[in-house]
Design a protein around this motif. Structure first.
Motif, PDB file in Angstrom:
ATOM      1  N   ASP A 198       0.849  -1.178   0.032  1.00 17.72           N
ATOM      2  CA  ASP A 198       0.089   0.068   0.058  1.00 17.72           C
ATOM      3  C   ASP A 198       1.030   1.133   0.009  1.00 17.72           C
ATOM      4  O   ASP A 198       1.406   1.608   0.934  1.00 17.72           O
ATOM      5  CB  ASP A 198      -0.886  -0.044   1.238  1.00 17.72           C
TER       6      ASP A 198
ATOM      7  N   ALA B 145       0.632   4.492  -0.578  1.00 19.10           N
ATOM      8  CA  ALA B 145       0.204   5.740   0.020  1.00 19.10           C
ATOM      9  C   ALA B 145       0.502   5.634   1.552  1.00 19.10           C
ATOM     10  O   ALA B 145       0.762   6.485   2.129  1.00 19.10           O
ATOM     11  CB  ALA B 145      -1.269   6.039  -0.105  1.00 19.10           C
TER      12      ALA B 145
ATOM     13  N   PHE C 145      -5.430  10.656   2.569  1.00 19.85           N
ATOM     14  CA  PHE C 145      -6.326  10.187   1.337  1.00 19.85           C
ATOM     15  C   PHE C 145      -5.655  10.925   0.068  1.00 19.85           C
ATOM     16  O   PHE C 145      -6.013  10.322  -0.670  1.00 19.85           O
ATOM     17  CB  PHE C 145      -7.718  10.413   1.847  1.00 19.85           C
ATOM     18  N   GLU C 146      -5.235  12.027   0.315  1.00 14.12           N
ATOM     19  CA  GLU C 146      -4.905  12.804  -0.886  1.00 14.12           C
ATOM     20  C   GLU C 146      -3.858  12.041  -1.521  1.00 14.12           C
ATOM     21  O   GLU C 146      -3.550  11.835  -2.594  1.00 14.12           O
ATOM     22  CB  GLU C 146      -4.325  14.271  -0.372  1.00 14.12           C
TER      23      GLU C 146
ATOM     24  N   GLN D  77      -3.564   8.728  -0.993  1.00  7.57           N
ATOM     25  CA  GLN D  77      -3.750   7.399  -1.526  1.00  7.57           C
ATOM     26  C   GLN D  77      -4.526   7.652  -2.909  1.00  7.57           C
ATOM     27  O   GLN D  77      -4.084   6.988  -4.062  1.00  7.57           O
ATOM     28  CB  GLN D  77      -4.754   6.860  -0.803  1.00  7.57           C
ATOM     29  N   VAL D  78      -5.053   8.842  -3.163  1.00  4.96           N
ATOM     30  CA  VAL D  78      -5.947   9.279  -4.330  1.00  4.96           C
ATOM     31  C   VAL D  78      -4.756   9.665  -5.559  1.00  4.96           C
ATOM     32  O   VAL D  78      -4.883   9.146  -6.662  1.00  4.96           O
ATOM     33  CB  VAL D  78      -6.892  10.385  -4.261  1.00  4.96           C
TER      34      VAL D  78
ATOM     35  N   TYR E 241      -1.838   8.293  -5.459  1.00  6.95           N
ATOM     36  CA  TYR E 241      -1.299   7.099  -6.092  1.00  6.95           C
ATOM     37  C   TYR E 241      -2.404   6.315  -6.889  1.00  6.95           C
ATOM     38  O   TYR E 241      -2.301   5.615  -7.990  1.00  6.95           O
ATOM     39  CB  TYR E 241      -0.858   6.121  -5.148  1.00  6.95           C
ATOM     40  N   ALA E 242      -3.582   6.417  -6.444  1.00  6.15           N
ATOM     41  CA  ALA E 242      -4.465   5.873  -7.129  1.00  6.15           C
ATOM     42  C   ALA E 242      -4.637   6.337  -8.679  1.00  6.15           C
ATOM     43  O   ALA E 242      -4.955   5.631  -9.771  1.00  6.15           O
ATOM     44  CB  ALA E 242      -6.025   6.190  -6.651  1.00  6.15           C
ATOM     45  N   ARG E 243      -4.577   7.714  -8.957  1.00 12.14           N
ATOM     46  CA  ARG E 243      -4.425   8.268 -10.272  1.00 12.14           C
ATOM     47  C   ARG E 243      -3.071   7.884 -10.722  1.00 12.14           C
ATOM     48  O   ARG E 243      -3.216   7.481 -12.265  1.00 12.14           O
ATOM     49  CB  ARG E 243      -4.435   9.577 -10.307  1.00 12.14           C
TER      50      ARG E 243
ATOM     51  N   MET F 156      -1.707   4.876 -10.653  1.00  8.57           N
ATOM     52  CA  MET F 156      -1.917   3.519 -11.168  1.00  8.57           C
ATOM     53  C   MET F 156      -2.674   3.411 -12.322  1.00  8.57           C
ATOM     54  O   MET F 156      -2.517   2.778 -13.132  1.00  8.57           O
ATOM     55  CB  MET F 156      -2.433   2.788  -9.855  1.00  8.57           C
ATOM     56  N   THR F 157      -3.760   4.258 -12.284  1.00 18.42           N
ATOM     57  CA  THR F 157      -4.799   4.438 -13.431  1.00 18.42           C
ATOM     58  C   THR F 157      -4.034   4.864 -14.427  1.00 18.42           C
ATOM     59  O   THR F 157      -4.377   4.155 -15.570  1.00 18.42           O
ATOM     60  CB  THR F 157      -6.020   5.324 -13.002  1.00 18.42           C
TER      61      THR F 157
ATOM     62  N   TRP G  25      -1.998   2.145 -15.843  1.00 22.26           N
ATOM     63  CA  TRP G  25      -2.554   1.047 -16.518  1.00 22.26           C
ATOM     64  C   TRP G  25      -3.102   1.421 -17.766  1.00 22.26           C
ATOM     65  O   TRP G  25      -3.219   0.295 -18.617  1.00 22.26           O
ATOM     66  CB  TRP G  25      -3.577   0.492 -15.398  1.00 22.26           C
TER      67      TRP G  25
ATOM     68  N   TRP H  53       6.096  -1.316  -8.135  1.00 18.32           N
ATOM     69  CA  TRP H  53       4.684  -1.460  -8.405  1.00 18.32           C
ATOM     70  C   TRP H  53       4.517  -1.508 -10.134  1.00 18.32           C
ATOM     71  O   TRP H  53       3.713  -2.203 -10.596  1.00 18.32           O
ATOM     72  CB  TRP H  53       3.822  -0.434  -7.971  1.00 18.32           C
TER      73      TRP H  53
END
Lengths: 430, 430
Positions: free
Chosen positions: B3, B5, B161-162, B164-165, B167-169, B171-172, B175, B205
């Protein structure tokens, strides 16, 4: 922070059971349960799970064995010491000892009653029968189990990184909503998304993201376990099941007409302040308010849960004015099928005219629309409702005929008794 | 799965030092190190870190104390038993015992030599002096440390959470690149992104995502530690430092002209097959190939690392044809400033005409462009190069004058000796 993708990838329900606590439920369920426990504890009820989105073949997607395992696991749950302490010691809406010692003693010894599960074609028939205060506690966990088993069924075919990217996209999507909500001045919003959540872990993430992203504008969560774990306010008032069961128990049309007010009369004795929220739509908002006793005008506010929400709020405002109340001091809680567009629109329309608040449900905790092929993770409309009380069928009309429930002849009788005429149909998405 | 973030949020470098192993470096560094250890081990060299993107004020962003801590930590590293076992026992390009027992004995006892760090305005001057086989191993970790400390400096101000988001972005975003690459029939691509990675965890990752997303089309990673941990192929050949140092050591113009071929002659004796890859651009690709000895035409392929890549590949194809070789049997590795658009374009242009392969670097492991305000995480062009050998300055010309390095008079001399005329300027992004 939980790495959701890893956890999903490793899903063994013994590690991550869907429902992991008796308080992994909506706060208002516990409030209503206490009220029922005090006023109608011997009522025999039947609750039944209904998939309103019949194109989702639940019994085809979800293995019956897995479903039984999850439901059986819920029956093994008992109130834990820390959970009981939280309920006994916590302040709810600024008030202590919200739950009486009698209720807590009962709750500490509670095991949920048996369930009845049958596969009918591509759907499951899942019903719960028994004493009202026990059976009613099945509603939220039963819904959460079905929703999450469906999610897990879809996710089971995905690779590890595909999963991580799925959650990355869902997080990004939610965060973009939070960004938009942050721009709304004076917003007050809570999580009402337990019952139709994508998963427990996801709801837990969504609540924390809202909390970090919105600060004080995020007023709390309806989920008691998450409220406890994340040190947030538990939020909730009351729901349709109270008037539905009270109405079913009425022996005459006159009793029936009075039933919804009897519910709130009992509630009035038990609660004050922010818990005095009228839910007027069970048998039509207009008629309910027109015939409401004067003491109800003193209540703190109203929750709009079906029909066109703006119209519902306007009706409430007109009603308060007609009774000499100042609507600017009243709370209007919108809670039906909300997403950011609608929240922005309603806030713009009503902020300043009333105290506006939002209970954001499914599209907070389960908006995976557009993230997988065939939209296989899109939320759908699953409900679990009281269908009979002491052998008599229950009826719900609401302000949207698409949400009406009950036998046809009884619906006709209720419409007559409550003076409900032509209603506008609104599509039910979630 | 890590994880990221959470780990970033909890960053304590004692838990997550930026460089955590002596083999957290590019595979070709170890191959070249062995070659240098065998052929020129007593050469005294100076390596120097140069930030080509001067608008990034590294010394302003990165605390000197933290930088020293990270560099000092690298000096505490020794080759671990399992790492040594992996190097000794592994198959590289199908061959065992790539590393000789003599080299391994030396490497097992290696400590990286001291560094010299000085702040000059908003930049750091970071240099390494000593024996070539020791000093050369600083290049990759030094770059990785600077890159990641800059990332950490930017991330330090973000909420949980900023992050985490974020890294979410990311990753997206990655991908979506993987999805596009998956559509390229016959693609062969490897990770070359260690030196300018966003962070170790992120490279790890990215490599795993490529591996899951592309399957066999993903041929491996240049990073030995990640190759070892993730059971992937370690990928690499040779780099500019060999001809640069050999050239600097030349005593005459005639020796200088021969130096780049001397490098490959030594390499020819040590390696076969996929490791026989020509890097022709150090002093201009056209002249290098025009004067290349015949045995070089037998080599497996060529790596295009500066200038217009399509033009470079066409020059190589014409050269092979002029020497009677079939280009369709030759490997062309593109490795300069690649992103998906360019990969698609080059693959479409050259697949079938040669065996095409890609070494994808910075925009695989550090594409955070557009994800934070002011693009504060966008990658930038940082290099660490040999600047002198036995007291003589080194020179690099490459096929792009923007990438030229060395004292002006020496550049002029090299241009004369290697017959390099007018060159096309290409903007250096990363």
């Amino acid at each position: 922070m939980v790495d959701i993708a890893t956890r999903v990838y490793n899903h063994k329900w013994k590690i991550d059971p869907i429902v992991r606590s008796l308080i992994d439920t909506d706060f208002y369920k516990l409030l209503m349960c206490q009220s029922v426990f005090r006023n109608r504890r011997h009522t025999q009820v039947t609750f039944s799970l209904i998939n309103r989105t019949t194109r989702i073949p639940l019994a085809h997607l979800i293995d019956e064995g897995e479903l039984r395992e999850q439901l059986d696991h819920i029956r093994t749950l008992r109130l834990k010491r820390g959970e009981s302490t939280w309920m006994r010691g916590n302040t709810f809406y600024g008030k202590r000892q919200m739950f009486t010692p009698e209720f807590m003693d009962w709750f500490e010894n509670l095991q949920l009653p048996p369930y009845h599960l049958e596969r009918i074609g591509d759907q499951y028939e899942l019903t719960f029968e028994g004493l009202w205060p026990e059976v009613m506690l099945w509603e939220i966990p039963a819904l959460a189990v079905l929703m999450e088993l469906r999610s897990r069924a879809v996710l089971a075919h995905m690779g590890k990184f595909e999963l991580q990217v799925l959650y990355a996209r869902a997080m990004t999507k939610l965060w973009e909503k939070v960004d938009r909500l942050r721009a709304i001045d004076g917003l007050r919003i809570a999580d009402f998304g337990t019952r139709r959540r994508h998963s427990f872990l996801w709801q837990d993430w969504a609540v924390q993201a809202m909390s970090e992203g919105l600060g004080d504008a995020f007023t709390g969560t309806s989920n008691c376990l998450i409220a406890k774990n994340r040190d947030l306010e538990a939020i909730g008032t009351n729901a349709h099941e109270l008037p539905m069961v009270y109405a079913a128990l009425a022996d005459s049309d006159a009793d029936l007409a009075r039933a919804p007010y009897d519910v709130l009369s009992d509630w009035h004795e038990e609660h004050s302040g922010n818990l005095r929220i009228i839910l007027p739509d069970t048998y039509g908002t207009e008629g309910f308010l027109a015939h409401a006793p004067d003491w109800l005008t003193q209540w703190t506010g109203i929750r709009i849960d079906s029909g066109d929400p703006a119209k519902g709020a306007e009706i409430a405002i007109a009603w308060w004015k007609s009774r000499g109340e100042d609507p600017r001091e009243k709370l209007v809680i919108f809670s039906d099928g909300l997403d950011v567009d609608k929240i922005e629109e309603l806030h713009a329309q009503f902020a300043g005219r009333v105290r506006v608040s939002f209970g954001w449900g499914t599209l907070l905790t389960n908006d995976f629309r557009g993230l997988v092929p065939d939209d296989a993770l899109a939320p759908f409309s699953l409900v679990c409702k009281a269908v009979s009380a002491n052998g008599r069928p229950t009826v719900k009309l609401s302000d949207n005929p698409e949400k009406a429930m009950g036998p046809e002849d009884e619906i006709a009788r209720y419409k007559r008794v409550f003076g409900v005429g032509e209603q506008e149909r609104v599509e039910v998405v979630v």
